[in-house]
Design a protein around this motif. Sequence first.
Motif, mmCIF file in Angstrom:
data_model
loop_
_atom_site.group_PDB
_atom_site.id
_atom_site.type_symbol
_atom_site.label_atom_id
_atom_site.label_comp_id
_atom_site.label_asym_id
_atom_site.label_seq_id
_atom_site.Cartn_x
_atom_site.Cartn_y
_atom_site.Cartn_z
ATOM 1 N N ASN A 1 21.449 32.027 42.975
ATOM 2 C CA ASN A 1 22.205 30.996 43.533
ATOM 3 C C ASN A 1 23.491 30.862 42.726
ATOM 4 N N GLN A 2 23.384 31.478 41.383
ATOM 5 C CA GLN A 2 24.617 31.488 40.761
ATOM 6 C C GLN A 2 25.737 32.407 40.938
ATOM 7 N N PHE A 3 25.332 33.266 41.965
ATOM 8 C CA PHE A 3 26.374 34.325 42.086
ATOM 9 C C PHE A 3 27.054 34.166 43.577
ATOM 10 N N SER A 4 28.243 34.022 43.700
ATOM 11 C CA SER A 4 28.821 33.716 44.809
ATOM 12 C C SER A 4 29.009 35.009 45.925
ATOM 13 N N SER A 5 29.210 34.917 47.165
ATOM 14 C CA SER A 5 29.491 36.006 47.933
ATOM 15 C C SER A 5 30.923 36.295 47.773
ATOM 16 N N VAL A 6 31.267 37.414 48.338
ATOM 17 C CA VAL A 6 32.513 38.025 48.242
ATOM 18 C C VAL A 6 33.795 36.743 48.765
ATOM 19 N N ILE A 7 34.928 36.551 48.110
ATOM 20 C CA ILE A 7 35.691 35.545 48.710
ATOM 21 C C ILE A 7 36.786 36.611 49.212
ATOM 22 N N GLU A 8 36.955 36.517 50.727
ATOM 23 C CA GLU A 8 37.758 37.442 51.513
ATOM 24 C C GLU A 8 38.219 36.595 52.678
ATOM 25 N N ASN B 1 34.580 27.427 50.644
ATOM 26 C CA ASN B 1 33.816 27.028 49.378
ATOM 27 C C ASN B 1 34.649 26.869 48.025
ATOM 28 N N GLN B 2 34.849 25.802 47.462
ATOM 29 C CA GLN B 2 35.632 25.247 46.295
ATOM 30 C C GLN B 2 34.932 25.818 44.930
ATOM 31 N N GLU B 3 33.665 26.290 44.948
ATOM 32 C CA GLU B 3 32.967 26.550 43.783
ATOM 33 C C GLU B 3 32.874 28.242 43.885
ATOM 34 N N ILE B 4 33.633 28.615 42.733
ATOM 35 C CA ILE B 4 33.437 30.051 42.394
ATOM 36 C C ILE B 4 32.896 30.288 41.251
ATOM 37 N N LYS B 5 31.576 30.994 41.469
ATOM 38 C CA LYS B 5 30.648 31.080 40.662
ATOM 39 C C LYS B 5 30.620 32.781 39.859
ATOM 40 N N LYS B 6 29.891 32.766 38.616
ATOM 41 C CA LYS B 6 29.921 33.825 38.027
ATOM 42 C C LYS B 6 29.594 35.071 38.798
ATOM 43 N N GLY B 7 30.227 36.219 38.907
ATOM 44 C CA GLY B 7 30.036 37.374 39.477
ATOM 45 C C GLY B 7 30.473 37.452 40.774
ATOM 46 N N SER B 8 31.629 36.642 41.103
ATOM 47 C CA SER B 8 32.056 36.325 42.345
ATOM 48 C C SER B 8 33.391 37.580 42.560
ATOM 49 N N ARG B 9 33.657 38.069 43.582
ATOM 50 C CA ARG B 9 34.679 38.889 43.735
ATOM 51 C C ARG B 9 35.735 38.681 44.836
ATOM 52 N N LEU B 10 36.928 39.167 44.686
ATOM 53 C CA LEU B 10 37.954 38.855 45.694
ATOM 54 C C LEU B 10 38.470 39.905 46.213
ATOM 55 N N ILE B 11 38.711 40.046 47.638
ATOM 56 C CA ILE B 11 39.166 41.157 48.208
ATOM 57 C C ILE B 11 40.427 40.870 48.998
ATOM 58 N N ILE B 12 41.399 41.347 48.640
ATOM 59 C CA ILE B 12 42.707 41.184 49.308
ATOM 60 C C ILE B 12 43.162 42.403 50.287
ATOM 61 N N ASP C 1 37.086 41.711 40.429
ATOM 62 C CA ASP C 1 36.254 40.960 39.791
ATOM 63 C C ASP C 1 37.101 39.605 39.211
ATOM 64 N N ILE C 2 36.484 38.395 39.679
ATOM 65 C CA ILE C 2 37.160 37.126 39.458
ATOM 66 C C ILE C 2 37.343 36.807 37.785
ATOM 67 N N GLU C 3 36.047 37.175 36.947
ATOM 68 C CA GLU C 3 36.093 36.837 35.812
ATOM 69 C C GLU C 3 37.108 37.585 34.897
ATOM 70 N N SER C 4 36.956 39.065 35.195
ATOM 71 C CA SER C 4 37.753 40.018 34.110
ATOM 72 C C SER C 4 39.314 40.458 35.044
ATOM 73 N N ASP C 5 39.470 40.267 36.266
ATOM 74 C CA ASP C 5 40.795 40.679 36.963
ATOM 75 C C ASP C 5 41.573 39.510 37.303
ATOM 76 N N ILE C 6 40.895 38.221 37.586
ATOM 77 C CA ILE C 6 41.743 37.252 37.883
ATOM 78 C C ILE C 6 41.858 36.001 37.093
ATOM 79 N N ILE C 7 41.096 35.496 36.512
ATOM 80 C CA ILE C 7 41.076 34.768 35.462
ATOM 81 C C ILE C 7 41.923 34.670 34.307
ATOM 82 N N PRO C 8 42.183 36.012 33.798
ATOM 83 C CA PRO C 8 42.993 36.111 32.707
ATOM 84 C C PRO C 8 44.664 35.724 33.002
#
Length: 325
Positions: A6-13, A28-39, A64-71
């Motif tokens: 439940n802590q892993f969100s599906s792909v945001i696309e 879905n406003q809650e972006i959880k650990k392991g989420s990915r973004l596809i543009i 990857d949201i955590e490593s590629d987006i948040i920074p």
Amino acid sequence: MGFLKNQFSSVIEWNENGSGVLFYKFQNQEIKKGSRLIIRPGQDAIFLYNGRVEGVFVEDGDYDIESDIIPFLTTLKSFKFGFSTPLRAEVLFINTKELMVKWGTKNAINLPAPGLPGGMPIRAFGAFNCRVAAHDVLIEKLAGIRQTYTVGDVKERIIASLDQLLMSWISKEGRDMFNLQADARNIAKGIESELDADMRSLGIAISGFTIESFSYPEEIRKMQEKAAAQSMVGDMNRYTQIAAADSIGKGGSGTGMASDMVGLQMGMAIGQQMVNQMNMGGANPASGAQGQPAGQGGQGPKFCPNCGTPTTGMKFCGNCGNQLY
């Protein structure tokens, strides 16, 4: 395992599916650990946090949201995902492609016209192009209160003001109300400039506006057809020359325009025979019983035996140059 899942969100696309949507807000406003973004190509992704733009991402790809987006986010660079601390943010997808929309006036527009007290009712049809021009304006004016915004919404806003714009630009510079199509390009350019200024207040640009046709009342259309037919009859000589050239260009097949020419030539031949008979006084030229052959007595025929034009006593035909006597 169920708790971790439940802590892993599906792909945001955003799957556009050709729906004509200009922007879409990820629900879905809650972006959880392991989420990915596809543009995808033709899309931008904008991260919003507490209504503020945190970052704009324009390169298509899988992130990857955590490593590629948040920074790269403005105020969330130090945010650390935890199993109980999802990132509460919004992702706004922007359609960056230019979209074309067909339009048509809802009702007839009554344009002022001489002799018509109520004006002349016309309709107009065409197309316009639109695209997102300014992310910040779009977010301020629309994204805060809308989940999506489509080309249908743009069309509705444009149609609401189009009647007045058409009337204003058609009435300028004394344009011919019965031949508006000849000036459709200039009319469309003027309308485009005003529509673009209005829509840019929402962050959307009108990058093209065309008028494909004007529709007149049935009575006006019939009058135009009648005038065109009279013009053709008045220039029949030119018409026959064009028809003959067209027949030759098609190889003289005897069909279509060529067959029409045969009938026309037969009619001309009959007419010439009638002229000859009038010139000879209705008698058989070989008998010599009545009338006098052309070239005798110093008087020529009353009509040219070659083309049928009245001679008015001339020695040569003023139309075709044929010698008369």
